[in-house]
Design a protein around this motif. Sequence first.
Motif, mmCIF file in Angstrom:
data_model
loop_
_atom_site.group_PDB
_atom_site.id
_atom_site.type_symbol
_atom_site.label_atom_id
_atom_site.label_comp_id
_atom_site.label_asym_id
_atom_site.label_seq_id
_atom_site.Cartn_x
_atom_site.Cartn_y
_atom_site.Cartn_z
ATOM 1 N N MET A 1 30.701 69.220 82.546
ATOM 2 C CA MET A 1 29.095 69.554 83.200
ATOM 3 C C MET A 1 29.857 71.491 84.101
ATOM 4 O O MET A 1 30.528 71.450 83.795
ATOM 5 N N CYS A 2 28.300 72.359 83.843
ATOM 6 C CA CYS A 2 28.385 73.537 83.347
ATOM 7 C C CYS A 2 27.732 73.434 84.866
ATOM 8 O O CYS A 2 26.650 72.942 84.744
ATOM 9 N N THR A 3 28.625 74.205 85.944
ATOM 10 C CA THR A 3 27.329 74.265 87.172
ATOM 11 C C THR A 3 27.244 75.981 87.087
ATOM 12 O O THR A 3 27.646 77.338 86.811
ATOM 13 N N ASP A 4 25.875 76.726 87.394
ATOM 14 C CA ASP A 4 25.470 77.635 87.569
ATOM 15 C C ASP A 4 26.273 78.388 88.565
ATOM 16 O O ASP A 4 25.647 77.468 89.938
ATOM 17 N N GLU A 5 25.869 80.241 88.848
ATOM 18 C CA GLU A 5 26.840 80.438 89.921
ATOM 19 C C GLU A 5 25.780 81.879 89.697
ATOM 20 O O GLU A 5 25.470 81.971 89.082
ATOM 21 N N THR A 6 26.116 82.473 90.600
ATOM 22 C CA THR A 6 25.952 83.654 91.135
ATOM 23 C C THR A 6 26.259 84.724 90.050
ATOM 24 O O THR A 6 27.848 84.734 90.408
ATOM 25 N N GLY A 7 25.674 84.833 88.570
ATOM 26 C CA GLY A 7 26.199 85.706 87.803
ATOM 27 C C GLY A 7 27.811 85.170 86.886
ATOM 28 O O GLY A 7 28.118 85.668 86.345
ATOM 29 N N TYR B 1 29.213 80.944 85.466
ATOM 30 C CA TYR B 1 29.291 79.833 85.469
ATOM 31 C C TYR B 1 30.222 78.992 85.782
ATOM 32 O O TYR B 1 31.475 79.543 85.669
ATOM 33 N N SER B 2 30.213 77.374 85.736
ATOM 34 C CA SER B 2 32.028 76.995 85.885
ATOM 35 C C SER B 2 31.712 75.675 85.293
ATOM 36 O O SER B 2 30.536 75.197 84.958
ATOM 37 N N CYS B 3 32.444 75.423 84.718
ATOM 38 C CA CYS B 3 32.991 74.438 84.231
ATOM 39 C C CYS B 3 34.146 73.076 84.541
ATOM 40 O O CYS B 3 34.332 73.346 85.230
ATOM 41 N N SER B 4 33.281 71.537 85.091
ATOM 42 C CA SER B 4 34.583 70.937 85.561
ATOM 43 C C SER B 4 33.611 69.373 85.063
ATOM 44 O O SER B 4 32.575 69.473 83.982
ATOM 45 N N CYS B 5 34.885 68.837 85.044
ATOM 46 C CA CYS B 5 34.831 67.009 84.700
ATOM 47 C C CYS B 5 33.955 66.519 85.527
ATOM 48 O O CYS B 5 33.890 66.427 87.001
ATOM 49 N N LYS B 6 33.244 65.301 85.103
ATOM 50 C CA LYS B 6 32.377 65.053 85.647
ATOM 51 C C LYS B 6 33.372 63.847 86.542
ATOM 52 O O LYS B 6 34.916 63.213 86.342
ATOM 53 N N THR B 7 33.128 62.851 87.552
ATOM 54 C CA THR B 7 33.395 62.009 88.510
ATOM 55 C C THR B 7 33.976 60.915 87.658
ATOM 56 O O THR B 7 33.118 60.959 86.670
ATOM 57 N N GLY B 8 35.218 60.903 87.733
ATOM 58 C CA GLY B 8 35.690 59.585 86.690
ATOM 59 C C GLY B 8 36.469 60.232 85.704
ATOM 60 O O GLY B 8 37.029 59.254 84.998
ATOM 61 N N TYR B 9 36.534 61.530 85.475
ATOM 62 C CA TYR B 9 37.531 62.116 84.352
ATOM 63 C C TYR B 9 38.419 63.032 84.997
ATOM 64 O O TYR B 9 38.172 63.632 86.152
ATOM 65 N N GLN B 10 39.405 63.489 84.149
ATOM 66 C CA GLN B 10 40.372 64.808 84.943
ATOM 67 C C GLN B 10 40.448 65.275 83.658
ATOM 68 O O GLN B 10 40.313 65.212 82.188
ATOM 69 N N GLY B 11 40.312 67.287 83.397
ATOM 70 C CA GLY B 11 40.792 67.711 83.098
ATOM 71 C C GLY B 11 40.746 69.107 83.179
ATOM 72 O O GLY B 11 40.116 69.181 84.196
ATOM 73 N N ASP B 12 40.307 69.931 82.553
ATOM 74 C CA ASP B 12 40.322 71.163 83.100
ATOM 75 C C ASP B 12 38.759 71.711 82.765
ATOM 76 O O ASP B 12 38.825 72.499 83.075
ATOM 77 N N GLY B 13 37.892 71.215 82.653
ATOM 78 C CA GLY B 13 36.818 71.466 82.730
ATOM 79 C C GLY B 13 36.100 71.159 80.633
ATOM 80 O O GLY B 13 34.324 71.486 80.845
#
Length: 538
Positions: free
Chosen positions: A1-7, A9-21
Amino acid sequence: MCTDETGSYSCSCKTGYQGDGFLCEDINECLADNGGCAQLCSNSMGSFSCGCEDGYQSVSNSQCEDVDECAEDIDGCAHVCANVPGRFRCSCFEGFSIASDGRNCTTADPCAAGNNCSQLCIKRNGNDTCLCNVGYQMDSDGVSCPDIDECSTAMPCLGNSSDYECRNKPGSVECACMNGYKLSNDQRSCVDRDGNYSQWSTWSACSLTCGSGVQSRSRSCTGPTPVGKGSSCDLLGASVETVVCNANRCPLSEDENRFGVKFSLRGVKRAMWVLVDKPVRDIIKSSIDLACNQNYTQCCSVLPILPSSSFVLVADGYPIERSENETQFLDLVMLVSVPANNALCSAGQPSTPLASTVGSTSVTTAAGGHRRKRGISLTVNEVGLAPSLLSSILSSPTIQSLIRDAILSSAQAALNPSELAALTASLSFVDVVVIREATTAMTSNSTSSVSTTGSSTRTFIPNTTTSTASTTTTTESQDPWSSAFKLPMASWAVALIVIGCLLFAAIIVLISVILCRTPNKVVPIRRNPIEVAPAATV
């Protein structure tokens, strides 16, 4: 899952999953405390669910409650039903015994044929005696069993009278819930209500006019609200939805246009940039550090730069991922800002040699990675590195090789072997281009010009030189990296002098040879005739 941030972005796992994104795996929630379930837990990809054993039913996300089969009239008992946790038990009236099926009743001494009982008949003291089933009552005639109207006599339904309706049925009663309430397991109570979402709100205004903003809409758990043991809206989906809006690329700022250098990385995806961002910019910055400290005169003759305090910036909205002929490209625009006043050039001598090595992971100088708020603009205390100089760094095969190695090293942990092999085969630099050459001429008294807009002042460094005869744009002559990555300027000067002397000598020899090979011509001497006077006669 990619999350847009100011300048960024970051990657994370969806709920129910684990890992580094970048790599995510399912979490088996049932392994920890049975997932919080009271009885049964069933794992699924990215989620899990609770269940109940036979004879029970779910009353919330994790709790179970006994099913009253007798109240629900699903027992099948001929006479009397007694509910017990998870099951029920049938029994018989006096004079009867339970049959082998556990539900029907039989008697060893049946009544005589032709008795007038409307429902049941037993022998009592040798006489036929009529009986009524549950929900009926014996009439005064001793044989009839009219229905009992529980709704008018016992008021069996529980809850607010406005939330249920009592319905009499032959031999029983039915309670029907209203206003969103649900019937409890006792089949009598209307005290629990599941929550439900309201309608979606209208979409909000987009957070940005360009560069992938976000707009959202929401809903609340008020249609209706949960009551008692009723479930919440958690299992009905999210209460907020977001979508990307105005995804068109923002125009570059004035400084991004003036000092930016654009290039592409073949085979690199945008999601990978978060891993390789800092290593790439550190290599670029270390290259600037090394080149300027080895070539102090050339660096400071072009612009005031303190390499160890420079920032390698990524333009707003970049990197941008694109696909062309099934090949992945990552487009970037970079620029470098440096302090307007610095010790390296002000001191008039090279600074202490840096302890960093280009491409090394151990760098003692300031980190090259740096991001700004949207739309990079240099402050009054900063100047921009001439884009031709940054372009020469990014065009160097040595620097490109170091950056390539850094990307592959950083990507190893995030990619499987086949993906890493594909990246290794395709990764390369493409189209290192200066976005726009600066147009302000450099004067002999100043190495920078000042652009004033309103009350704010920003310093810009030009990329052109001006002569008295004509104005020419040069890149090679003022490239401070040439001595770091090519032959030293002193060597070039000596070579040019030697070549000039050889050419001059060759010209002299050529002229001499031409003169020697030309034949001499005899030029006749023209004489005036001499007139002789006649001899005198005697």
